[in-house]
Write a protein that holds these residues in place. Structure first.
Motif, PDB file in Angstrom:
ATOM      1  N   PRO A 463       0.922  -1.208  -0.024  1.00 17.37           N
ATOM      2  CA  PRO A 463       0.137   0.094  -0.065  1.00 17.37           C
ATOM      3  C   PRO A 463       0.894   1.322   0.028  1.00 17.37           C
ATOM      4  N   SER A 464       0.385   2.287  -0.542  1.00 17.34           N
ATOM      5  CA  SER A 464       1.120   3.405  -0.289  1.00 17.34           C
ATOM      6  C   SER A 464       1.133   4.089   1.062  1.00 17.34           C
ATOM      7  N   ARG A 465       2.268   4.646   1.181  1.00 14.95           N
ATOM      8  CA  ARG A 465       2.377   5.330   2.574  1.00 14.95           C
ATOM      9  C   ARG A 465       1.421   6.359   2.846  1.00 14.95           C
ATOM     10  N   PRO A 466       0.835   6.424   3.876  1.00 15.10           N
ATOM     11  CA  PRO A 466      -0.424   7.552   4.305  1.00 15.10           C
ATOM     12  C   PRO A 466       0.517   8.779   3.614  1.00 15.10           C
ATOM     13  N   GLU A 467      -0.198   9.702   3.441  1.00 15.31           N
ATOM     14  CA  GLU A 467       0.294  11.078   3.071  1.00 15.31           C
ATOM     15  C   GLU A 467      -0.078  12.100   3.705  1.00 15.31           C
ATOM     16  N   ILE A 546       5.878  -3.096   6.414  1.00 12.40           N
ATOM     17  CA  ILE A 546       5.075  -3.524   5.165  1.00 12.40           C
ATOM     18  C   ILE A 546       4.733  -2.674   4.088  1.00 12.40           C
ATOM     19  N   PHE A 547       5.289  -1.615   4.448  1.00 19.55           N
ATOM     20  CA  PHE A 547       5.314  -0.323   3.094  1.00 19.55           C
ATOM     21  C   PHE A 547       6.495  -0.558   2.145  1.00 19.55           C
ATOM     22  N   HIS A 548       7.410  -0.864   2.762  1.00 19.37           N
ATOM     23  CA  HIS A 548       8.767  -0.638   2.009  1.00 19.37           C
ATOM     24  C   HIS A 548       9.720  -2.093   2.072  1.00 19.37           C
ATOM     25  N   GLY A 549       9.237  -3.088   2.771  1.00 22.20           N
ATOM     26  CA  GLY A 549      10.022  -4.343   3.018  1.00 22.20           C
ATOM     27  C   GLY A 549      11.473  -4.334   3.590  1.00 22.20           C
ATOM     28  N   PRO A 631       5.926   0.035 -11.071  1.00 19.65           N
ATOM     29  CA  PRO A 631       6.700  -1.089 -11.000  1.00 19.65           C
ATOM     30  C   PRO A 631       5.792  -2.168  -9.762  1.00 19.65           C
ATOM     31  N   PRO A 632       5.955  -3.485  -9.834  1.00 14.41           N
ATOM     32  CA  PRO A 632       5.400  -4.036  -8.856  1.00 14.41           C
ATOM     33  C   PRO A 632       6.154  -4.042  -7.291  1.00 14.41           C
ATOM     34  N   HIS A 633       7.194  -3.522  -7.132  1.00 14.05           N
ATOM     35  CA  HIS A 633       7.820  -3.525  -5.722  1.00 14.05           C
ATOM     36  C   HIS A 633       8.182  -2.220  -5.343  1.00 14.05           C
ATOM     37  N   ARG A 634       7.487  -1.773  -4.374  1.00 11.73           N
ATOM     38  CA  ARG A 634       7.844  -0.540  -3.803  1.00 11.73           C
ATOM     39  C   ARG A 634       9.159  -0.139  -3.125  1.00 11.73           C
ATOM     40  N   SER A 635       9.965   0.532  -3.548  1.00  9.11           N
ATOM     41  CA  SER A 635      11.384   0.870  -3.055  1.00  9.11           C
ATOM     42  C   SER A 635      11.566   2.306  -3.330  1.00  9.11           C
TER      43      SER A 635
END
Lengths: 682, 123
Positions: A463-467, A546-549, A631-635
């Protein structure tokens, strides 16, 4: 008589003596004067004391001394892990069978210990033996094998893996220090997709991290262990099988079509014009006979080819265009040809061994033909294909020249096949054309699209991090300064994104990753990137992982922000910073007691408000609106790449509205900040 | 010259059928057996339409098509490419290099004649 009876007798004797002495003293004392009676009592007491002393001495010899000695002996035995020390006591003790039982107990304990030790030795020998077998098997394999734990650290690797990857592999080394991350994570995600065929193994192609080569591989998830096995091979190609394969492909796509075309045309002509002259008719009859004969011959050849081909192994696998381009750029750099990668990387289906050879050879031909030493390369998504475009400033290549290039074998390779044969294997047919309205031309190579999805559907993405918006802070970065009149297309941007332990820098949350990519001349320079993990100096809460792994173990050995921040500013020097909701990242960047940054910063979230007022301004939503792939993986780097693509497309929109200079864009952004701050204050 | 067609193919058997059918419909038909002969014929006859095979000796169909398109005098000439290679990428390549249409062998001769008629009109 046993010691216990002797002791009892002695205690009884002393008691009786005491009674006799007290009674005798009492009787005698009646007729005596006071002094004599006192003397008598003293003598009696002395007698009893002497008897007690004798009794104590005897008890010491029999019990107390042996017990103290026994205690010392037992302590010594307990301290001694090995050895067969027995209990030694001086003769004449009164412990009787206690000692015998103690000896039996000790013997039993020692026997058990010996058995346990022997079993342990046997197990250890078996383990060593199995490990030797495994080592021998692994050492003998020409494929590189890596056993990897769930945290992507290598547990074991064989010599072939070290040879393929070009370096010694130490246990515990991170896998991504050896090969590129994206293909591995992609396959792992694919294998964990619910509903994916139950296979726990999938093919992949990955590049070495130094981009020196592309390797074919297979990744197998190990059930119940949480880790996985990576098998890498240099060349899985069976040349003979490939030749048969090529012959079959040619038969299906051309050889059969020609005679059938001729036959069909003749048959249709005869049926359409039944009144043709006998001479005309004879000519068509001849065609029918000739072409039918050719056709049956072709079918027989095809059949034998097909049977021979059944053992041919497919070597086509999904390749990540970024890996392919990186390897290619490295090869080309040796020939002093510069490659610039553009756009978002895509997956395509190809042979990891021959494809770089073909592209390298074609680029060398291009350099020779046009005298150009720098090219742009980009992967583009077409309807049913992925195009690889190589572009340059200048005219297109004549079809005849391209044909003659394709008839050659790859430069610097032992591959006997022509470039055309290799491209045929990929179902590819390259051409060169001028780009409409530009002085640029491309060499376009279509390749099959992979069976896998190019991008993981967004519901599988973290999920996107809360803004959190800080418009007041952004206003401070909306002054373009000397660059005010510079056109956007003439500026270099560094688009960046940070991952953090949480949302509140004032409460100790800190940066754990910085990713950035350069944008110049309206193009995303995909390979000009900055990607660093940062040790935040505090634990990373699982709620943020959970947001960035990113976990504590991953940043344990990384430098702190005080080291990475100057590196990042060096990377960004001379460019304008840009980011999505950049205020969030800027607050963290300045939190480290460093001097505040007073440089212009372009915020794609604010620009989104200018382009589509009122629309969802999250990065994912904005990217979708602009047709940018997510892209599939958030980084940090992945988000920076997406933001960079978004930025380039937003500029096109803004330019259409007359916002062409940095000053104009930042002024509009400042106004947007002011409006939003007012709304926020309300 | 609007009603003239140049058939370019190195396969005499297909040329026989196409030539016969197009002549029956009423077009003037010229024939070339390879790429170089095709460009000479284009210069000589300035046909309204070229039926152009891809795989030919000397210069292939893509090359001929690109050469025709590079000459402003030949802007009006329409090109239909014929190929035995039944792959989508070649269709894309042919159209990218300036062909007006693309037909994959084996084709229906009726369809090809119909395409010619749509482009050139009934002679």
């Amino acid at each position: 008589m046993p010691d216990r009876a002797k002791v009892a007798l002695r205690i009884g004797g002393v008691g009786a003596l005491a009674v006799v002495v007290v009674a005798g003293t009492a009787l005698l004392a009646r007729d005596m004067d006071r002094d004599s009676a006192l003397m008598l009592a003293l003598a009696g007491a002395g007698l009893i004391a002497a008897a007690l002393a004798l009794l104590w001495q005897r008890l010491s010899v029999l019990l107390f001394d042996p017990l103290a000695a026994l205690s010392a002996e037992l302590a010594a035995i307990a301290e001694q892990r090995h050895g067969e020390r027995a209990i030694h006591l001086a003769d004449g003790h009164g412990l009787g069978p206690v000692l015998t039982h103690l000896h039996r107990l000790l013997d039993r304990l020692r026997a058990d210990r010996h058995q346990a030790e022997a079993a342990q030795l046997r197990t250890q020998a078996q383990l060593t033996e199995r490990q030797s077998w495994l080592d021998a098997i692994l050492a003998d394999l020409s494929d590189g094998i890596l056993v990897v734990a769930a945290d992507h650290r290598v547990i074991q690797a064989n010599p072939a893996a070290a040879r393929l990857l070009g370096e010694e592999i130490a246990p515990g080394q991170p896998l991504f220090a050896l090969v590129t991350r994206e293909p591995v994570l992609h396959v792992l995600a694919q294998l964990s997709t619910p509903g994916y065929p139950s296979a726990k193994s999938a093919a992949m192609v990955c590049a070495t991290t130094d981009a020196s080569r592309l390797l074919h591989g297979r990744l197998t998830v190990i059930a119940g262990f949480g880790g996985y096995l990576v098998r890498l091979s240099d060349s899985g190609r069976d040349d003979a099988a490939l030749e048969r394969d090529n012959a079959l492909r040619k038969a299906i796509t051309q050889d059969l079509r020609r005679p059938i075309a001729n036959l069909r045309a003749a048959a249709e002509t005869i049926s359409t014009f039944p009144d043709m002259t006998a001479r005309e008719r004879a000519a068509f009859d001849e065609v029918v006979v000739e072409e039918s004969t050719i056709l049956s011959q072709r079918i027989e050849e095809l059949e034998s080819d097909f049977l021979a081909r059944s053992d041919a192994q497919g070597v086509m696998a999904d390749i990540y265009s970024l890996d392919l381009f990186n390897c290619l750029a490295r090869d080309c750099a040796r020939d002093r040809v510069g490659l610039t990668m553009e756009g978002i990387p895509l997956w395509l289906k190809g042979d990891a061994q021959s494809l770089p050879l073909v592209l390298h050879s074609l680029i060398l031909r291009l350099r020779h033909e046009i005298g150009c030493t720098s090219f742009d390369v980009e992967a583009l998504l077409a309807d049913r294909h992925v195009y690889l475009d190589i572009s340059w400033n200048g005219p297109a290549i004549a079809s005849s020249s391209l044909d003659s290039w394709l008839n050659r074998t790859p430069d610097g390779s032992s591959d006997r096949r022509s470039l055309r044969d290799i491209l045929d294997q990929h179902g590819s047919e390259p051409w060169s054309q001028v780009l409409k309205g530009k002085d640029r031309a491309i060499l376009r190579l279509p390749f099959p699209a992979p069976e896998r999805l190019q991008f993981t559907p967004s519901d599988q993405r973290a999920p996107s991090r809360p803004e959190f918006h800080d418009f007041a802070l952004m206003r401070a970065h909306c002054d373009a300064g000397q660059l005010s009149d510079t056109r956007l297309s003439a500026l270099s941007f560094v688009v960046f994104d940070c991952e953090t332990t949480g949302l509140r820098p004032d409460d100790g949350d800190a940066i754990i990753q910085i990713g950035a990519v350069k944008v110049a001349g309206g193009k995303v320079l995909t390979t000009d990137t900055f990607d660093r993990l940062v040790n935040p100096g505090r634990p990373i809460p699982p709620s943020s992982t959970i947001f960035h792994g990113i976990t504590d173990a991953m940043v344990k050995d990384k430098p702190p922000l005080s080291v990475v921040r100057p590196q990042f500013l060096d990377f960004a020097a001379g460019s304008v910073l840009a980011g999505h909701n950049a205020a969030f990242d800027l607050r963290f960047l300045r939190a480290d007691q460093a001097p505040p940054l007073s440089i212009p910063v372009v915020d794609t979230m604010l620009l989104s408000g200018l382009a589509d007022p009122g629309a969802d301004s999250s990065l994912d939503a904005l990217a979708r609106r602009l047709g940018v792939s997510v892209p599939p993986h958030r980084s940090a780097l992945a988000d920076a790449l997406t933001t960079a693509d978004v930025l380039v497309r937003l500029f096109e929109r803004l330019e259409a509205r007359g916002l062409v200079t940095l000053g104009q864009v930042l002024a509009a952004a400042r106004e947007s900040c002011a409006i939003n701050s007012t709304i926020g204050a309300d | 010259m609007a009603a003239s067609v140049l058939v370019v193919d190195d396969e005499p058997n297909i040329v026989l059928s196409l030539e016969f059918l197009l002549k029956q419909v009423g077009y003037t038909v010229h024939v070339a057996r390879d790429g170089e002969a095709a460009l000479e014929a284009v210069a000589q006859f300035k046909p309204g339409l070229v039926l152009l095979d891809v795989m030919m000796p000397k210069r292939d169909g893509f090359d001929v098509c690109q050469t025709i398109r590079a000459n402003p005098d030949w802007n009006d000439i329409r090109v239909i490419m014929l190929t035995a290679r039944g792959r989508e990428v070649e269709r894309e390549k042919g159209l990218a290099l300036g062909a007006d249409d693309y037909v994959t062998k084996p084709f229906s001769t009726r369809d090809v004649v119909e395409k010619v008629r749509q482009i050139l009109g009934t002679p």
